[in-house]
Structure formats: structure tokens, C-alpha cells
Design a protein around this motif. Structure first.
Motif, PDB file in Angstrom:
ATOM      1  N   GLN A  31      -2.044   6.741  -7.011  1.00  0.00           N
ATOM      2  CA  GLN A  31      -3.008   7.125  -5.985  1.00  0.00           C
ATOM      3  C   GLN A  31      -4.236   6.220  -5.950  1.00  0.00           C
ATOM      4  O   GLN A  31      -4.644   5.772  -4.889  1.00  0.00           O
ATOM      5  N   ASP A  88      -1.945  12.046   6.977  1.00  0.00           N
ATOM      6  CA  ASP A  88      -3.350  12.260   7.321  1.00  0.00           C
ATOM      7  C   ASP A  88      -3.483  12.055   8.830  1.00  0.00           C
ATOM      8  O   ASP A  88      -3.751  10.955   9.305  1.00  0.00           O
ATOM      9  N   ASP A 112      -5.108   3.930  -2.853  1.00  0.00           N
ATOM     10  CA  ASP A 112      -6.349   4.113  -2.107  1.00  0.00           C
ATOM     11  C   ASP A 112      -7.141   2.813  -2.024  1.00  0.00           C
ATOM     12  O   ASP A 112      -7.673   2.463  -0.969  1.00  0.00           O
ATOM     13  N   GLN A 113      -7.192   2.118  -3.130  1.00  0.00           N
ATOM     14  CA  GLN A 113      -7.906   0.835  -3.163  1.00  0.00           C
ATOM     15  C   GLN A 113      -7.230  -0.183  -2.234  1.00  0.00           C
ATOM     16  O   GLN A 113      -7.894  -0.887  -1.483  1.00  0.00           O
ATOM     17  N   LEU A 127      -5.387   0.482   0.375  1.00  0.00           N
ATOM     18  CA  LEU A 127      -5.584   0.908   1.757  1.00  0.00           C
ATOM     19  C   LEU A 127      -7.001   0.572   2.225  1.00  0.00           C
ATOM     20  O   LEU A 127      -7.197   0.128   3.361  1.00  0.00           O
ATOM     21  N   GLN A 128      -7.976   0.759   1.368  1.00  0.00           N
ATOM     22  CA  GLN A 128      -9.346   0.388   1.734  1.00  0.00           C
ATOM     23  C   GLN A 128      -9.458  -1.110   1.997  1.00  0.00           C
ATOM     24  O   GLN A 128     -10.130  -1.539   2.939  1.00  0.00           O
ATOM     25  N   ARG A 177       0.884   8.916   4.939  1.00  0.00           N
ATOM     26  CA  ARG A 177       0.240   9.843   4.003  1.00  0.00           C
ATOM     27  C   ARG A 177       0.064  11.234   4.603  1.00  0.00           C
ATOM     28  O   ARG A 177      -0.476  12.121   3.965  1.00  0.00           O
ATOM     29  N   THR A 213       0.832  -1.203   0.000  1.00  0.00           N
ATOM     30  CA  THR A 213       0.000   0.000   0.000  1.00  0.00           C
ATOM     31  C   THR A 213       0.867   1.253   0.000  1.00  0.00           C
ATOM     32  O   THR A 213       0.619   2.194  -0.751  1.00  0.00           O
ATOM     33  N   TYR A 215      -1.948   5.757   7.147  1.00  0.00           N
ATOM     34  CA  TYR A 215      -2.478   7.117   7.179  1.00  0.00           C
ATOM     35  C   TYR A 215      -1.428   8.104   7.688  1.00  0.00           C
ATOM     36  O   TYR A 215      -1.337   9.225   7.194  1.00  0.00           O
ATOM     37  N   TYR A 255       1.490   4.173  -3.029  1.00  0.00           N
ATOM     38  CA  TYR A 255       1.322   5.595  -2.718  1.00  0.00           C
ATOM     39  C   TYR A 255       2.582   6.378  -3.097  1.00  0.00           C
ATOM     40  O   TYR A 255       2.507   7.434  -3.735  1.00  0.00           O
TER      41      TYR A 255
END
Length: 106
Positions: A27, A58, A31-32, A34-35, A56, A18, A53, A22
Motif C-alpha cells: 500500500q 475510489d 500510494d507513493q 500513484l502520487q 482501487r 502502480t 483510482y 497495489y
């Protein structure tokens, strides 16, 4: 050793993949991934999701997932102090408060 892959190794591999996606600028794929990581490990390895996160930058989601990991008594916390992947959020007051709550040095 029988050559089989443990669940911990699978989790670490998914976590690294993941972050690699990134970092490579992919991206949508990141994102997929990470989900998928969040869905699979929400109830068992929230620490790894938090790590992504944090990587990233966040802060909000990283702290939310760290709180979840804390409630799960995730063993990942043994390495949180000094973990470079949490460097982005190390100055966040909520991160410091969490470290104090689990009696770890800031």
C-alpha cells in the motif's frame, strides 16, 4: 527500431507498476507511486491516473481525474468503453454521464 523507450511506453509502465504494487498489498509503495504518477502526468495523461483510482475502487477520485482527462482531450478515451480497469466504476451515474458527454455508449 532503435530500441529507445517512448514517453507513452514510460507512462504505461509507470501505470502498470502502480497497480501491481497495489495488488501485491504494498500500500505505501503503491500510494507513493500513484502520487508520483499524478504529479508527473496531471497536465498531460490524467486518464492513467483515473484508471488507477478506478482500479482501487475510489469512485470520487477516478471521476475527478476522468473529468480532468476530458478537459485535456486525452486520447485514452478511445478505449474507455469496455476497459476492464474501469469496471469498478462502470455503474456509477457520474461515469455514465461522462460517457454520454463525450458521446460514447454506456
Amino acid at each position: 527500431m532503435n530500441g529507445s523507450v517512448t514517453e507513452d511506453e514510460c507512462t504505461e509502465s509507470r501505470n502498470r507498476r502502480t497497480m501491481i504494487l497495489y495488488t501485491a498489498g504494498r500500500q505505501a509503495a503503491a500510494d507513493q507511486a500513484l502520487q508520483a504518477l499524478a504529479s508527473k502526468y496531471a497536465d498531460s495523461d490524467a486518464y492513467y491516473v483515473a484508471m488507477n483510482y478506478a482500479y482501487r475502487n475510489d469512485h470520487d477520485l477516478a471521476i475527478q481525474w476522468l473529468e480532468r482527462a476530458y478537459k485535456q482531450k486525452d486520447v485514452g478515451f478511445v478505449e474507455i468503453v469496455g476497459e476492464p480497469l474501469f469496471r469498478n466504476i462502470a455503474g456509477d451515474a457520474r461515469f455514465k454521464a461522462l460517457l454520454r458527454k463525450i458521446d460514447l455508449p454506456e
